[in-house]
Design a protein around this motif. Sequence first.
Motif, PDB file in Angstrom:
ATOM      1  N   GLU A  64       1.084   5.836   4.192  1.00  0.00           N
ATOM      2  CA  GLU A  64       0.380   6.745   5.101  1.00  0.00           C
ATOM      3  C   GLU A  64       1.305   7.838   5.653  1.00  0.00           C
ATOM      4  O   GLU A  64       0.895   8.976   5.830  1.00  0.00           O
ATOM      5  CB  GLU A  64      -0.129   5.883   6.261  1.00  0.00           C
ATOM      6  CG  GLU A  64      -1.338   6.387   6.990  1.00  0.00           C
ATOM      7  CD  GLU A  64      -1.687   5.397   8.098  1.00  0.00           C
ATOM      8  OE1 GLU A  64      -1.569   5.783   9.257  1.00  0.00           O
ATOM      9  OE2 GLU A  64      -2.021   4.228   7.775  1.00  0.00           O
ATOM     10  N   LEU A  65       2.554   7.462   5.914  1.00  0.00           N
ATOM     11  CA  LEU A  65       3.464   8.395   6.597  1.00  0.00           C
ATOM     12  C   LEU A  65       4.475   9.088   5.678  1.00  0.00           C
ATOM     13  O   LEU A  65       5.242   9.936   6.116  1.00  0.00           O
ATOM     14  CB  LEU A  65       4.232   7.653   7.699  1.00  0.00           C
ATOM     15  CG  LEU A  65       3.473   7.424   9.013  1.00  0.00           C
ATOM     16  CD1 LEU A  65       4.255   6.489   9.909  1.00  0.00           C
ATOM     17  CD2 LEU A  65       3.234   8.740   9.749  1.00  0.00           C
ATOM     18  N   LYS A  66       4.453   8.708   4.393  1.00  0.00           N
ATOM     19  CA  LYS A  66       5.511   9.166   3.484  1.00  0.00           C
ATOM     20  C   LYS A  66       5.643  10.699   3.454  1.00  0.00           C
ATOM     21  O   LYS A  66       6.739  11.241   3.618  1.00  0.00           O
ATOM     22  CB  LYS A  66       5.245   8.640   2.072  1.00  0.00           C
ATOM     23  CG  LYS A  66       6.377   8.957   1.126  1.00  0.00           C
ATOM     24  CD  LYS A  66       6.218   8.270  -0.208  1.00  0.00           C
ATOM     25  CE  LYS A  66       7.479   8.597  -1.020  1.00  0.00           C
ATOM     26  NZ  LYS A  66       7.396   8.375  -2.394  1.00  0.00           N
ATOM     27  N   THR A  67       4.525  11.389   3.265  1.00  0.00           N
ATOM     28  CA  THR A  67       4.599  12.849   3.127  1.00  0.00           C
ATOM     29  C   THR A  67       5.088  13.489   4.417  1.00  0.00           C
ATOM     30  O   THR A  67       5.885  14.431   4.397  1.00  0.00           O
ATOM     31  CB  THR A  67       3.193  13.415   2.783  1.00  0.00           C
ATOM     32  OG1 THR A  67       2.579  12.531   1.874  1.00  0.00           O
ATOM     33  CG2 THR A  67       3.282  14.783   2.190  1.00  0.00           C
ATOM     34  N   ALA A 123      12.654  10.640  19.589  1.00  0.00           N
ATOM     35  CA  ALA A 123      11.356  11.093  20.110  1.00  0.00           C
ATOM     36  C   ALA A 123      11.541  11.859  21.421  1.00  0.00           C
ATOM     37  O   ALA A 123      10.885  12.883  21.651  1.00  0.00           O
ATOM     38  CB  ALA A 123      10.424   9.901  20.306  1.00  0.00           C
ATOM     39  N   ALA A 124      12.457  11.390  22.277  1.00  0.00           N
ATOM     40  CA  ALA A 124      12.701  12.076  23.556  1.00  0.00           C
ATOM     41  C   ALA A 124      13.299  13.464  23.312  1.00  0.00           C
ATOM     42  O   ALA A 124      12.871  14.461  23.908  1.00  0.00           O
ATOM     43  CB  ALA A 124      13.633  11.244  24.433  1.00  0.00           C
ATOM     44  N   PHE A 169       7.871  10.096  17.251  1.00  0.00           N
ATOM     45  CA  PHE A 169       7.053   9.392  18.250  1.00  0.00           C
ATOM     46  C   PHE A 169       6.120   8.390  17.551  1.00  0.00           C
ATOM     47  O   PHE A 169       6.024   7.228  17.943  1.00  0.00           O
ATOM     48  CB  PHE A 169       6.241  10.425  19.037  1.00  0.00           C
ATOM     49  CG  PHE A 169       5.471   9.873  20.192  1.00  0.00           C
ATOM     50  CD1 PHE A 169       5.995   9.920  21.480  1.00  0.00           C
ATOM     51  CD2 PHE A 169       4.214   9.310  20.003  1.00  0.00           C
ATOM     52  CE1 PHE A 169       5.274   9.415  22.554  1.00  0.00           C
ATOM     53  CE2 PHE A 169       3.489   8.797  21.068  1.00  0.00           C
ATOM     54  CZ  PHE A 169       4.025   8.855  22.352  1.00  0.00           C
ATOM     55  N   ASP A 170       5.446   8.831  16.499  1.00  0.00           N
ATOM     56  CA  ASP A 170       4.504   7.958  15.785  1.00  0.00           C
ATOM     57  C   ASP A 170       5.229   6.802  15.098  1.00  0.00           C
ATOM     58  O   ASP A 170       4.735   5.670  15.092  1.00  0.00           O
ATOM     59  CB  ASP A 170       3.706   8.765  14.752  1.00  0.00           C
ATOM     60  CG  ASP A 170       2.666   9.657  15.417  1.00  0.00           C
ATOM     61  OD1 ASP A 170       2.338   9.421  16.602  1.00  0.00           O
ATOM     62  OD2 ASP A 170       2.185  10.600  14.763  1.00  0.00           O
ATOM     63  N   LEU A 171       6.399   7.086  14.539  1.00  0.00           N
ATOM     64  CA  LEU A 171       7.167   6.010  13.898  1.00  0.00           C
ATOM     65  C   LEU A 171       7.609   4.970  14.916  1.00  0.00           C
ATOM     66  O   LEU A 171       7.553   3.775  14.665  1.00  0.00           O
ATOM     67  CB  LEU A 171       8.417   6.607  13.242  1.00  0.00           C
ATOM     68  CG  LEU A 171       8.365   6.911  11.746  1.00  0.00           C
ATOM     69  CD1 LEU A 171       9.685   7.534  11.321  1.00  0.00           C
ATOM     70  CD2 LEU A 171       8.118   5.642  10.939  1.00  0.00           C
ATOM     71  N   TYR A 172       8.067   5.455  16.067  1.00  0.00           N
ATOM     72  CA  TYR A 172       8.515   4.549  17.132  1.00  0.00           C
ATOM     73  C   TYR A 172       7.386   3.581  17.503  1.00  0.00           C
ATOM     74  O   TYR A 172       7.593   2.366  17.587  1.00  0.00           O
ATOM     75  CB  TYR A 172       8.946   5.373  18.349  1.00  0.00           C
ATOM     76  CG  TYR A 172       9.278   4.549  19.571  1.00  0.00           C
ATOM     77  CD1 TYR A 172      10.457   3.814  19.626  1.00  0.00           C
ATOM     78  CD2 TYR A 172       8.417   4.496  20.666  1.00  0.00           C
ATOM     79  CE1 TYR A 172      10.770   3.048  20.738  1.00  0.00           C
ATOM     80  CE2 TYR A 172       8.721   3.739  21.784  1.00  0.00           C
ATOM     81  CZ  TYR A 172       9.899   3.018  21.815  1.00  0.00           C
ATOM     82  OH  TYR A 172      10.203   2.251  22.911  1.00  0.00           O
TER      83      TYR A 172
END
Length: 276
Positions: A64-67, A123-124, A169-172
Amino acid sequence: MTELVVRRLLIDLEQPVQRHWCAGDAFLTAWFNALSMSFPIGEQFFIDSVREGFKALPAGQQAELKTEVQGFVGQEATHRRIHALFNAQIEKHGLVNEWEPRARERMQLLAGTDLRHSLAVTAANEHFTALFAEWLLARPQLFDGSEPRLKTLWLWHSAEEAEHKCTAFDLYHALGGSHAWRKTWMRRITLIFLSDTLRQTVSNLRRDGTLWRWSTWRSGARHMLGRDGLLRQSFRPWRAYFRPDFHPSQQTSELSADWLRDNTSSYSRVGQPEAA
Ligand SMILES: [Fe+2]
Ligand SMILES: [Fe+2]
């Protein structure tokens, strides 16, 4: 998922940069120079954190996040390469990058810890750069009287920062990162980022011989603390990060899309590197 395009900026940074390249303003020049000095090391850290975070995802989420992760890595890798060229020019003015060795030492403290710490730090920092990007994209007149290639450099970087502000942020959160740690790291990064920016800006001004000029302080006060200054304008969106339901996409980035649409002659699209 955000569609992230990797772009090659069509500007020449082999040519010298004027001493007060930002509209002849010593403060703004020193401050932009300070930020640029942090990018090669900082953005490498963001790339490494996002790559490691991506590798730790279950296969389904990776697909889902690869690209998006590839786009993030490609954009940040381009930023650090271009800013290294820019930094080589400004170092010819006698400036010394004191930020980088400090950052390197600090990063070593995170080695071997849970990778979610590095992602929360990333992310911060990405929230900071996105706030700065929005502020700058709304005020392109700061570069009035500057060379077009340098105006393009800063607005292009800002546009891409706004574009990829959700990735770390989404990965975290995909890796189960907690709201409590996200807040803790934002508090720490706020102190670290502001003090590092201030120290490097003062160092640049001192070496430039313009630290004690009235015009320097007037520009600093106006652009940082004034009604339209970065700190006052960015306080509310900075504070929003502490809300449990915060997501970077809640903050607009239309100016980024506008700039990228209106400046297609400044860049070309390139292929993307592997995410992992
Ligand atoms: Fe960047
Ligand atoms: Fe970024």
